[in-house]
Scaffold this motif. Sequence first.
Motif, PDB file in Angstrom:
ATOM      1  N   ALA A   9       0.695  -1.125   0.029  1.00 38.64           N
ATOM      2  CA  ALA A   9       0.044   0.197  -0.055  1.00 38.64           C
ATOM      3  C   ALA A   9       0.946   1.073   0.167  1.00 38.64           C
ATOM      4  CB  ALA A   9      -0.902  -0.190   1.213  1.00 38.64           C
ATOM      5  N   ALA A  10       2.110   1.137   0.690  1.00 38.70           N
ATOM      6  CA  ALA A  10       2.922   2.304   0.646  1.00 38.70           C
ATOM      7  C   ALA A  10       3.415   2.630  -0.578  1.00 38.70           C
ATOM      8  CB  ALA A  10       4.001   2.214   1.620  1.00 38.70           C
ATOM      9  N   TYR A  11       3.809   1.653  -1.416  1.00 44.43           N
ATOM     10  CA  TYR A  11       4.303   1.870  -2.783  1.00 44.43           C
ATOM     11  C   TYR A  11       3.220   2.508  -3.614  1.00 44.43           C
ATOM     12  CZ  TYR A  11       8.756  -0.144  -2.032  1.00 44.43           C
ATOM     13  OH  TYR A  11      10.099  -0.435  -1.612  1.00 44.43           O
ATOM     14  N   ALA A  12       1.828   1.988  -3.245  1.00 42.96           N
ATOM     15  CA  ALA A  12       0.769   2.398  -4.314  1.00 42.96           C
ATOM     16  C   ALA A  12       0.330   3.878  -3.775  1.00 42.96           C
ATOM     17  CB  ALA A  12      -0.440   1.660  -4.052  1.00 42.96           C
ATOM     18  N   ARG A  13       0.629   4.420  -2.597  1.00 42.92           N
ATOM     19  CA  ARG A  13       0.302   5.648  -2.380  1.00 42.92           C
ATOM     20  C   ARG A  13       0.631   6.592  -3.244  1.00 42.92           C
ATOM     21  NH1 ARG A  13       2.263   5.360   2.810  1.00 42.92           N
ATOM     22  NH2 ARG A  13       0.455   4.175   3.271  1.00 42.92           N
ATOM     23  N   PRO A  14       1.772   6.932  -3.794  1.00 42.53           N
ATOM     24  CA  PRO A  14       2.316   8.114  -4.700  1.00 42.53           C
ATOM     25  C   PRO A  14       1.145   8.089  -6.034  1.00 42.53           C
ATOM     26  CG  PRO A  14       4.252   7.235  -3.927  1.00 42.53           C
ATOM     27  CD  PRO A  14       3.052   5.969  -3.577  1.00 42.53           C
ATOM     28  N   TYR A  15       0.518   6.797  -6.316  1.00 44.50           N
ATOM     29  CA  TYR A  15      -0.193   6.711  -7.355  1.00 44.50           C
ATOM     30  C   TYR A  15      -1.715   6.617  -7.164  1.00 44.50           C
ATOM     31  CZ  TYR A  15       4.398   5.386  -9.380  1.00 44.50           C
ATOM     32  OH  TYR A  15       5.674   5.394  -9.640  1.00 44.50           O
ATOM     33  N   ALA A  16      -2.181   7.131  -5.739  1.00 42.99           N
ATOM     34  CA  ALA A  16      -3.385   6.982  -5.284  1.00 42.99           C
ATOM     35  C   ALA A  16      -4.490   7.371  -6.066  1.00 42.99           C
ATOM     36  CB  ALA A  16      -3.632   7.600  -3.938  1.00 42.99           C
ATOM     37  N   ARG A  17      -4.163   8.900  -6.582  1.00 42.42           N
ATOM     38  CA  ARG A  17      -5.361   9.489  -7.432  1.00 42.42           C
ATOM     39  C   ARG A  17      -5.353   8.833  -8.620  1.00 42.42           C
ATOM     40  NH1 ARG A  17      -4.030  15.882  -8.029  1.00 42.42           N
ATOM     41  NH2 ARG A  17      -4.616  15.609  -5.864  1.00 42.42           N
ATOM     42  N   GLN A  18      -4.296   8.359  -9.464  1.00 49.61           N
ATOM     43  CA  GLN A  18      -4.293   7.650 -10.520  1.00 49.61           C
ATOM     44  C   GLN A  18      -5.137   6.272 -10.340  1.00 49.61           C
ATOM     45  OE1 GLN A  18      -0.783   7.487 -13.167  1.00 49.61           O
ATOM     46  NE2 GLN A  18       0.147   9.286 -11.611  1.00 49.61           N
ATOM     47  N   LEU A  19      -4.934   5.714  -9.419  1.00 45.81           N
ATOM     48  CA  LEU A  19      -5.275   4.350  -8.923  1.00 45.81           C
ATOM     49  C   LEU A  19      -7.105   4.641  -8.810  1.00 45.81           C
ATOM     50  CD1 LEU A  19      -3.062   2.224  -6.528  1.00 45.81           C
ATOM     51  CD2 LEU A  19      -3.971   1.629  -8.857  1.00 45.81           C
ATOM     52  N   VAL A  20      -7.425   5.516  -8.137  1.00 40.60           N
ATOM     53  CA  VAL A  20      -8.735   5.688  -7.953  1.00 40.60           C
ATOM     54  C   VAL A  20      -9.410   6.097  -9.165  1.00 40.60           C
ATOM     55  CG1 VAL A  20     -10.386   7.681  -7.234  1.00 40.60           C
ATOM     56  CG2 VAL A  20      -8.758   6.664  -5.668  1.00 40.60           C
ATOM     57  N   LEU A  21      -8.796   6.923 -10.176  1.00 35.84           N
ATOM     58  CA  LEU A  21      -9.434   7.121 -11.654  1.00 35.84           C
ATOM     59  C   LEU A  21      -9.553   5.657 -12.350  1.00 35.84           C
ATOM     60  CD1 LEU A  21      -7.814  10.751 -12.405  1.00 35.84           C
ATOM     61  CD2 LEU A  21     -10.232  10.201 -11.920  1.00 35.84           C
ATOM     62  N   PHE A  22      -8.362   4.952 -12.231  1.00 35.44           N
ATOM     63  CA  PHE A  22      -8.331   3.843 -13.129  1.00 35.44           C
ATOM     64  C   PHE A  22      -9.316   2.886 -12.492  1.00 35.44           C
ATOM     65  CE2 PHE A  22      -6.281  -0.587 -12.817  1.00 35.44           C
ATOM     66  CZ  PHE A  22      -6.237  -0.766 -14.265  1.00 35.44           C
ATOM     67  N   LEU A  23      -9.659   2.848 -11.247  1.00 33.93           N
ATOM     68  CA  LEU A  23     -10.823   1.939 -10.654  1.00 33.93           C
ATOM     69  C   LEU A  23     -11.965   2.529 -11.146  1.00 33.93           C
ATOM     70  CD1 LEU A  23      -9.215   0.979  -7.100  1.00 33.93           C
ATOM     71  CD2 LEU A  23      -9.331  -0.423  -9.298  1.00 33.93           C
ATOM     72  N   LEU A  24     -12.199   3.602 -11.109  1.00 37.54           N
ATOM     73  CA  LEU A  24     -13.496   4.462 -11.496  1.00 37.54           C
ATOM     74  C   LEU A  24     -13.753   3.884 -13.105  1.00 37.54           C
ATOM     75  CD1 LEU A  24     -13.524   7.822  -9.767  1.00 37.54           C
ATOM     76  CD2 LEU A  24     -14.927   5.873  -9.365  1.00 37.54           C
ATOM     77  N   LEU A  25     -12.709   4.099 -13.693  1.00 36.85           N
ATOM     78  CA  LEU A  25     -12.951   3.523 -15.219  1.00 36.85           C
ATOM     79  C   LEU A  25     -13.278   2.255 -15.423  1.00 36.85           C
ATOM     80  CD1 LEU A  25     -10.083   5.833 -16.882  1.00 36.85           C
ATOM     81  CD2 LEU A  25     -12.417   6.278 -17.181  1.00 36.85           C
TER      82      LEU A  25
END
Length: 666
Positions: free
Chosen positions: A34-50
């Motif tokens: 999760a710590a490695y994913a944190r810098p990409y949190a905003r992009q991950l949220v958009l990715f999951l929404l898409l």
Amino acid sequence: MQGSSTAWSTFRSFARDREVAKQRLRPGTVSRVAAYARPYARQLVLFLLLTAVAGGTVVATPLLMKAIIDEGVVPGNSQVVVALALALAVLALVEAVLTLAQRWFSARIGEGLIFDLRTEVFAHVQRMSLAFFTRTQTGALISRLNTDVIGAQRALTTTLSTVVSNVISLVLVLGTMLVLSWQITLLLLLLLPVFVVPAKIFGRKLAAITRESMRLDAEMSALMTERFTVGGAMLVKLYGRPEDEVRQFSDRAARVRDIGVVSAMYSRIFFTGLTLVAALATAVVYGVGGTLAIDGALELGTLVALATLLTRLYGPLTALSNVHVDIMTALVSFDRVFEVLDLRPSITEPVAPRLLPEPAGDQPGLAVQFDQVSFRYPRPDEVSLASLESVAVAEPNAQANEAVHAPVVRPHPGGEDLSSGGAISQADGAGGPAANDTDVVLRQLSFTAEPGEMVALVGPSGAGKTTVTHLVARLYDPGSGTVRLGGVDVRELDSASLRAAVGVVTQEAHLLHDTVAGNLRYAHPEASDAELYAALRSARLGSLLEELPDGLDTVVGDRGYRLSGGEKQRLAIARLLLKQPAVVVLDEATAHLDAESEQAVQQALTAALRGRTSLVIAHRLATVREADRILVLDGGRIVEQGTHEELLRGGGLYAELYRTQFALQE
């Protein structure tokens, strides 16, 4: 089924080793991911929404088709047909845009994570001590940087998006089908075990075949790697039997061929099974639904919608039935990367690093002092990982299969000193457990090389000569005692300052697969061409420069194999001369030179090393005679010291070495 991509994804999932799901992750692995994913949190949220929106569109197309038939075709309303057909086209365009957007975010997140992990692992490995590299298999380490890093990246992109998309698709498709006709939907669900249960059994055989295929591919690749290097090719040409080599390779290639045929047939059977189940389910839909439509209990458009939704039902169901294996495979890849990152370097940068003092007077040399130094080489568990000493076998699709199986550790044969050609053995490093007396390489060693003094180290093989030079360059730290450079403990020195002050030329000079200029500038990146030419001439390589086709831009080849042994050694010496260090270490630096070249290089070294402190390991009488002082080592201790003539008169170990080693040279 949803198409070839879904079928292949399902096949790949079932082909993975299910034993990975039994692996125990180290505590904190998930939180570190999760710590490695944190810098990409905003992009991950958009990715999951898409992904969620794309998953929601799976029911829109069948419902539009239902409306076209029931509200347009059957009543004969062409305007409704045209309008809904246009809506269907727009939906297809939206799905295409969503697919492209998903791919863009997936690539941005995935490649960014790969970059982060690779650079962090590479930087961490660079800080490891020499002992780590003497034990670690290169292939296993590279596998962590490639196979496992890519497998870890898929945890945040492919696996995560697949799970989210399948869950949303399954809920929407199943809910819609139940609303349209709960009777047909329940009947179709009864057919699911017809595929899933055989697929589970079939998956075990697929995993076993996949493992065997990887093992055979690794054996064939290892054979080619050994034979296709310059050294391997030379060995085959000098000692090998071409017919036997071809036969050996043919046998391995034949096994790869046979397992490839078996794997192809199993995969085709798998896909055929998927197609048969889909065809059977479609037959049920049209058979039962068609009968209901004739009786007026089901609308024609509903029948078409159910048949279309069916193609989007079994894919998510079967994929989710194996999702725990996919998730654990990705997490195990992360865990294997963290295993390397958690291995602490035995050589660490000091908290408050000190700089070397400026040399006194006109002499560029610095004093080298050993004060009651004892040392043993570190044990494997102190410097390396058992999994990095086993053969690395990569899993297909960048998944790490070797993490599942217990590694077979083959320890290096013991040996006290690298100068003897043996591998590094046990250790007596600082803070380590007590060692047996036989493990100790240096015992209470004390001496001082004054600034500008040339000190020769001689002694029998395994006496500890190379170990002394390793401690000066801080490739290892002593277990007890102190090594000082310019009066400062090397453990307190800034690493860049230490590297700049100590220059080493070993018996086997390592050259990069680069140009002559590239190899020289590795020691002095800012050096001009004029300085490079001067260093080459000082190393007596002027005649070679005239023969090289591209001058300084000539590529020396893998490990310098395009050059002769003497030319490689002189190029390494030129690199040393270009660096101009305060302390010079020569470990059999002239061993590969003929008498004429050695004499020329000795003259160059004598001029270049004037005023610099030097430690020289040599088996040549000419080198030893030039030394200001000779230290005779035996069993990790200095047993004699003095000049050549003094030691000869002493009649001790040096005199014996002279009679067996130097007399013929004289």
